[in-house]
Design a protein around this motif. Structure first.
Motif, PDB file in Angstrom:
ATOM      1  N   TRP A 211       0.832  -1.216   0.000  1.00 48.86           N
ATOM      2  CA  TRP A 211       0.000   0.000   0.000  1.00 48.86           C
ATOM      3  C   TRP A 211       0.865   1.264   0.000  1.00 48.86           C
ATOM      4  CZ3 TRP A 211      -4.329   1.903  -1.328  1.00 48.86           C
ATOM      5  CH2 TRP A 211      -4.798   3.105  -0.805  1.00 48.86           C
ATOM      6  N   ALA A 212       1.933   1.272   0.770  1.00 49.15           N
ATOM      7  CA  ALA A 212       2.843   2.423   0.796  1.00 49.15           C
ATOM      8  C   ALA A 212       3.480   2.650  -0.574  1.00 49.15           C
ATOM      9  CB  ALA A 212       3.914   2.191   1.859  1.00 49.15           C
ATOM     10  N   GLN A 213       3.767   1.541  -1.267  1.00 50.43           N
ATOM     11  CA  GLN A 213       4.349   1.669  -2.610  1.00 50.43           C
ATOM     12  C   GLN A 213       3.344   2.215  -3.616  1.00 50.43           C
ATOM     13  OE1 GLN A 213       7.607   1.173  -3.342  1.00 50.43           O
ATOM     14  NE2 GLN A 213       7.068   2.064  -5.335  1.00 50.43           N
ATOM     15  N   VAL A 214       2.072   1.859  -3.394  1.00 49.17           N
ATOM     16  CA  VAL A 214       1.020   2.412  -4.253  1.00 49.17           C
ATOM     17  C   VAL A 214       1.001   3.929  -4.149  1.00 49.17           C
ATOM     18  CG1 VAL A 214      -1.483   2.625  -4.557  1.00 49.17           C
ATOM     19  CG2 VAL A 214      -0.451   0.376  -4.300  1.00 49.17           C
ATOM     20  N   LYS A 215       1.068   4.428  -2.915  1.00 49.26           N
ATOM     21  CA  LYS A 215       1.059   5.872  -2.707  1.00 49.26           C
ATOM     22  C   LYS A 215       2.323   6.520  -3.282  1.00 49.26           C
ATOM     23  CE  LYS A 215      -0.460   7.175   1.342  1.00 49.26           C
ATOM     24  NZ  LYS A 215      -0.601   7.237   2.827  1.00 49.26           N
ATOM     25  N   ASP A 220       5.547   9.292  -8.037  1.00 48.01           N
ATOM     26  CA  ASP A 220       6.405   9.076  -9.212  1.00 48.01           C
ATOM     27  C   ASP A 220       5.650   9.373 -10.503  1.00 48.01           C
ATOM     28  OD1 ASP A 220       8.383   8.288  -7.485  1.00 48.01           O
ATOM     29  OD2 ASP A 220       7.963   6.139  -7.691  1.00 48.01           O
ATOM     30  N   GLU A 221       4.390   8.960 -10.550  1.00 45.73           N
ATOM     31  CA  GLU A 221       3.571   9.203 -11.746  1.00 45.73           C
ATOM     32  C   GLU A 221       3.329  10.700 -11.933  1.00 45.73           C
ATOM     33  OE1 GLU A 221      -0.692   7.797 -13.714  1.00 45.73           O
ATOM     34  OE2 GLU A 221      -0.055   7.020 -11.766  1.00 45.73           O
ATOM     35  N   ALA A 222       3.136  11.418 -10.824  1.00 46.70           N
ATOM     36  CA  ALA A 222       2.967  12.875 -10.904  1.00 46.70           C
ATOM     37  C   ALA A 222       4.195  13.518 -11.528  1.00 46.70           C
ATOM     38  CB  ALA A 222       2.697  13.448  -9.523  1.00 46.70           C
ATOM     39  N   GLU A 223       5.385  13.050 -11.136  1.00 46.50           N
ATOM     40  CA  GLU A 223       6.622  13.572 -11.716  1.00 46.50           C
ATOM     41  C   GLU A 223       6.702  13.283 -13.208  1.00 46.50           C
ATOM     42  OE1 GLU A 223      10.178  15.641 -11.716  1.00 46.50           O
ATOM     43  OE2 GLU A 223       8.657  15.462 -10.152  1.00 46.50           O
ATOM     44  N   SER A 375       6.476   1.863 -15.423  1.00 48.66           N
ATOM     45  CA  SER A 375       7.613   1.582 -14.538  1.00 48.66           C
ATOM     46  C   SER A 375       7.312   1.990 -13.099  1.00 48.66           C
ATOM     47  CB  SER A 375       8.855   2.320 -15.039  1.00 48.66           C
ATOM     48  OG  SER A 375       8.699   3.723 -14.896  1.00 48.66           O
ATOM     49  N   THR A 376       6.405   2.949 -12.889  1.00 39.87           N
ATOM     50  CA  THR A 376       6.081   3.364 -11.518  1.00 39.87           C
ATOM     51  C   THR A 376       5.228   2.339 -10.796  1.00 39.87           C
ATOM     52  OG1 THR A 376       4.078   4.574 -12.195  1.00 39.87           O
ATOM     53  CG2 THR A 376       6.170   5.793 -12.195  1.00 39.87           C
ATOM     54  N   ASP A 381       3.496  -4.030  -8.278  1.00 38.68           N
ATOM     55  CA  ASP A 381       3.180  -5.400  -8.694  1.00 38.68           C
ATOM     56  C   ASP A 381       4.081  -6.411  -7.973  1.00 38.68           C
ATOM     57  OD1 ASP A 381       1.199  -4.540 -10.411  1.00 38.68           O
ATOM     58  OD2 ASP A 381       2.546  -4.388 -12.138  1.00 38.68           O
ATOM     59  N   GLN A 382       5.346  -6.075  -7.880  1.00 38.80           N
ATOM     60  CA  GLN A 382       6.284  -6.989  -7.220  1.00 38.80           C
ATOM     61  C   GLN A 382       5.909  -7.200  -5.754  1.00 38.80           C
ATOM     62  OE1 GLN A 382      10.168  -5.309  -7.823  1.00 38.80           O
ATOM     63  NE2 GLN A 382      10.097  -5.568 -10.065  1.00 38.80           N
ATOM     64  N   LEU A 383       5.565  -6.129  -5.040  1.00 39.43           N
ATOM     65  CA  LEU A 383       5.194  -6.253  -3.632  1.00 39.43           C
ATOM     66  C   LEU A 383       3.859  -6.975  -3.459  1.00 39.43           C
ATOM     67  CD1 LEU A 383       6.289  -2.762  -2.249  1.00 39.43           C
ATOM     68  CD2 LEU A 383       7.345  -4.987  -1.827  1.00 39.43           C
ATOM     69  N   LEU A 384       2.939  -6.724  -4.396  1.00 43.50           N
ATOM     70  CA  LEU A 384       1.647  -7.420  -4.295  1.00 43.50           C
ATOM     71  C   LEU A 384       1.806  -8.925  -4.476  1.00 43.50           C
ATOM     72  CD1 LEU A 384      -0.717  -4.967  -6.216  1.00 43.50           C
ATOM     73  CD2 LEU A 384      -0.669  -5.415  -3.763  1.00 43.50           C
ATOM     74  N   ARG A 385       2.754  -9.318  -5.329  1.00 33.82           N
ATOM     75  CA  ARG A 385       2.986 -10.762  -5.501  1.00 33.82           C
ATOM     76  C   ARG A 385       3.605 -11.386  -4.237  1.00 33.82           C
ATOM     77  NH1 ARG A 385       4.185  -9.128 -10.915  1.00 33.82           N
ATOM     78  NH2 ARG A 385       6.394  -8.825 -10.402  1.00 33.82           N
TER      79      ARG A 385
END
Length: 412
Positions: A211-215, A220-223, A375-376, A381-385
């Motif tokens: 969840w923290a990575q989602v935020k 990153d997407e904003a940048e 890429s953001t 995805d990696q953490l969710l897996r």
């Protein structure tokens, strides 16, 4: 320069590469190099720099487009003049009469809105300057009926309207990209703000990490979108606006020039008609005085007849001068029409190609943005897996356990 007599050579004569043979509306043969736009009355030789006949009378402008002749050829010779009038070899009183030469000129040409065209019923099929390209310089010589009124619109005005419309379309495209940039900037601002939101911040374990990575991915997407908006401005919007300003400067060079030449042509034509009317009146006056003298109905002397004859001759000379000025004005208009329509054609091609290239740049930036956005979310995805509820439970229990001895029954 005196053009060769008609029929001097056949249409099947072998010419050097790039040269083509045509017939003028008066039946004279001339030659056009469609590569260099060079024209000549003499048949070109296969040897460079050598003409088939003496007298290097060449022009840098095309001799004919749709039957019109430029003044780059002999300066308004009778063979190429659109409107012609010749003095009779007999008495000057014959000026202005319906001589065979003038009848032939009237039958071979037709004047529409002050522009003299070859008559469609008597002239051979005209050759196009660029027969395979649908070029502006071939198809906009006549006027067109205005669909919104009873008047007419000059062919060049239609081309000018197309160019002005293209300029407006380019402006609207720039505004579209500007709005796209605003959306990207606002979107990036909202993403960055959302990434700082504390909602669900107390989630624990591997799911909490995901969840923290989602935020974080939102930040990153904003940048990414901020960079996308900046590149849109520098690589798409700004070049479009700069090109539009240069395009406006190029358009001003020919905006009113052709219209002014057309007005001058109309003025010359009015002078011709006025001089023609004056000559007719002088001719009638001379004929009437001559008849009165013959039947002795008047006491007019021979001096009166000579005076009327001089006025008739002067009127004929004035008409010839007006016709010559008209032909010069039409030749000038013709030259500028060819040059300017080709320039408008070049500007249109340049505009379309420039917009195409920058729209390609827009799509390329979009692809890059999508790639960076992807890429953001890859770390998410990696953490969710890796989310493992059992492992999370173990870690939580180890940290928060209160004891592992279970209660038993009470004894008596």
């Amino acid at each position: 320069m005196v053009p060769p007599p008609p029929g001097e050579e056949s249409q099947t004569v072998i010419l050097p590469p790039g040269w083509h043979s045509y017939l003028s509306p008066q039946g004279r043969r001339y030659y056009v190099n469609t590569t260099t736009n060079e024209t000549t009355w003499e048949r070109p030789s296969s040897s460079p720099g050598i003409s088939a006949s003496p007298g290097p009378h060449r022009s840098s402008l095309p001799t004919t487009v749709n039957g019109y002749h430029a003044s780059g050829t002999p300066a308004h010779p009778p063979e190429t003049a659109h409107m012609s009038l010749r003095k009779s070899t007999g008495d000057s009183q014959n000026l202005g009469s319906s001589s065979p030469g003038r009848k032939q000129s009237k039958e071979n040409t037709i004047t529409i809105n002050c522009v003299t065209f070859p008559h469609p019923d008597t002239m051979p099929e005209q050759q196009l300057l660029k027969p395979t390209e649908w070029s502006y310089c071939d198809y906009f010589w006549a006027d067109k009926k205005d669909p919104q009124g009873n008047g007419t619109v000059a062919g060049f005005e239609l081309l000018l309207q197309k160019q002005l419309k293209g300029k407006q379309m380019q402006k609207e495209m720039s505004e579209f990209i500007r709005e796209r940039i605003k959306i990207e900037e606002e979107y990036a601002k909202n993403l960055a703000k959302l990434s700082q939101n504390s909602l669900a911040a107390q989630e624990e374990g591997s799911l909490g990490e995901a969840w923290a990575q989602v935020k974080k991915s939102l930040a990153d997407e904003a940048e990414v979108h901020l960079k996308f908006s900046a590149k849109l401005h520098s690589e798409v919007e700004k070049p479009l606006m700069n090109f539009r300003e240069n395009f406006k400067k190029d358009m001003k060079k020919c905006d009113h020039h052709i219209a002014d030449l057309r007005k001058q042509l109309a003025s010359r034509y009015a002078s011709v008609e006025k001089a023609r009317k004056a000559l007719t009146e002088r001719q009638k006056d001379l004929e009437m005085k001559t008849q009165q003298l013959e039947i002795k109905l008047s006491n007019k002397t021979e001096e009166d007849i000579k005076k009327a004859r001089r006025k008739s001759t002067q009127a004929g000379d004035d008409l010839m001068r007006c016709v010559d000025l008209y032909n010069q004005a039409q030749s000038k208009w013709f030259e500028e029409m060819v040059t300017t329509t080709l320039e408008l054609e070049r500007l249109e091609v340049e505009r379309v190609e420039m917009i195409r290239q920058h729209l390609c740049q827009y799509t390329q930036l979009r692809h890059e943005t999508d790639m960076f956005n992807q890429s953001t979310v890859e770390p998410v995805d990696q953490l969710l897996r890796k989310v493992d509820p059992a492992k999370d439970r173990e870690l939580w229990v180890r940290e928060h356990k209160t004891g592992n001895i279970r209660p038993v029954d009470m004894e008596i």
